[in-house]
Design a protein around this motif. Structure first.
Motif, short mmCIF file in Angstrom:
data_model
loop_
_atom_site.label_atom_id
_atom_site.label_comp_id
_atom_site.label_asym_id
_atom_site.label_seq_id
_atom_site.Cartn_x
_atom_site.Cartn_y
_atom_site.Cartn_z
N ARG A 72 0.67 -1.16 -0.22
CA ARG A 72 -0.02 0.04 -0.17
C ARG A 72 0.72 0.95 0.02
NH1 ARG A 72 -3.88 -1.09 5.00
NH2 ARG A 72 -2.17 -2.23 5.66
N ALA A 73 2.08 0.99 0.33
CA ALA A 73 2.98 2.31 0.11
C ALA A 73 3.28 2.80 -1.08
CB ALA A 73 4.21 2.02 1.13
N PRO A 74 3.62 4.14 -1.35
CA PRO A 74 3.91 4.51 -2.52
C PRO A 74 5.20 4.14 -2.87
CG PRO A 74 3.52 6.42 -0.97
CD PRO A 74 3.33 4.96 -0.38
N ARG A 75 5.63 4.31 -4.16
CA ARG A 75 7.06 3.80 -4.71
C ARG A 75 7.85 4.59 -3.99
NH1 ARG A 75 6.07 1.43 -10.67
NH2 ARG A 75 3.87 0.85 -10.27
N TRP A 76 7.72 6.11 -3.91
CA TRP A 76 8.81 6.80 -3.37
C TRP A 76 9.30 6.27 -2.03
CZ3 TRP A 76 8.02 9.39 1.10
CH2 TRP A 76 6.96 9.59 1.67
N PHE A 77 8.39 6.01 -1.36
CA PHE A 77 8.49 5.46 0.11
C PHE A 77 9.35 4.34 0.35
CE2 PHE A 77 7.53 3.26 4.06
CZ PHE A 77 7.62 4.41 5.30
N LEU A 78 8.85 3.23 -0.51
CA LEU A 78 9.73 1.81 -0.80
C LEU A 78 11.06 1.97 -1.07
CD1 LEU A 78 6.67 -0.41 -2.27
CD2 LEU A 78 7.54 -0.08 0.24
N GLN A 79 11.25 2.94 -1.99
CA GLN A 79 12.47 3.19 -2.51
C GLN A 79 13.26 3.95 -1.57
OE1 GLN A 79 11.76 5.54 -6.14
NE2 GLN A 79 11.44 3.71 -7.38
N ALA A 80 12.71 4.89 -0.87
CA ALA A 80 13.58 5.49 0.06
C ALA A 80 13.82 4.55 1.55
CB ALA A 80 12.75 6.74 0.71
N THR A 81 13.06 3.56 1.62
CA THR A 81 13.42 2.63 2.82
C THR A 81 13.89 1.22 2.51
OG1 THR A 81 10.93 1.69 2.63
CG2 THR A 81 11.39 3.55 4.09
N GLN A 82 13.99 0.86 1.20
CA GLN A 82 14.94 -0.65 0.86
C GLN A 82 16.20 -0.70 1.48
OE1 GLN A 82 14.38 -0.55 -3.37
NE2 GLN A 82 16.17 0.78 -3.77
N ASN A 83 16.86 0.28 1.38
CA ASN A 83 18.23 0.12 2.15
C ASN A 83 18.47 0.33 3.38
OD1 ASN A 83 19.23 -0.46 -0.50
ND2 ASN A 83 19.42 1.48 -1.20
N ARG A 84 17.22 0.60 4.20
CA ARG A 84 17.23 0.91 5.56
C ARG A 84 16.71 -0.24 6.52
NH1 ARG A 84 15.49 6.64 7.65
NH2 ARG A 84 16.63 7.75 6.02
N GLN A 85 17.09 -0.52 7.49
CA GLN A 85 16.42 -1.39 8.40
C GLN A 85 15.37 -0.71 9.06
OE1 GLN A 85 19.07 -3.20 11.17
NE2 GLN A 85 17.44 -4.69 12.03
#
Ligand SMILES: [Zn+2]
Length: 73
Positions: free
Chosen positions: A54-67
């Motif tokens: 349900r998250a927008p793509r910008w959020f997923l891209q910003a969090t993919q390298n974060r824990q």
């Protein structure tokens, strides 16, 4: 009219702030609504068009390298 379209959001609790800050022990994600438009605001879908998150793509891209602590997959 306020033309500032930037805010910061915590990927753990989704607290939003107008200024850069730390929340839950990490820096908040910067979001620029003037920069992310169109497809970046839409959720990820698979090849059949089913929504993967349900998250927008910008959020997923910003969090993919974060824990992300406490994130729901
Ligand atoms: Zn937080």
């Amino acid at each position: 009219m306020n033309t500032n379209c930037t805010f910061y959001i915590c990927p753990t609790c989704f607290h939003a702030n107008e200024a850069e800050a730390n929340c839950h022990g990490h820096s908040m994600i910067k979001y620029d609504a003037c920069l992310y438009q169109g497809v970046q605001r839409k959720p990820m879908t698979d090849k059949n068009g089913r929504i993967k998150s349900r998250a927008p793509r910008w959020f997923l891209q910003a969090t993919q390298n974060r824990q992300v602590v406490g994130a729901i997959a």
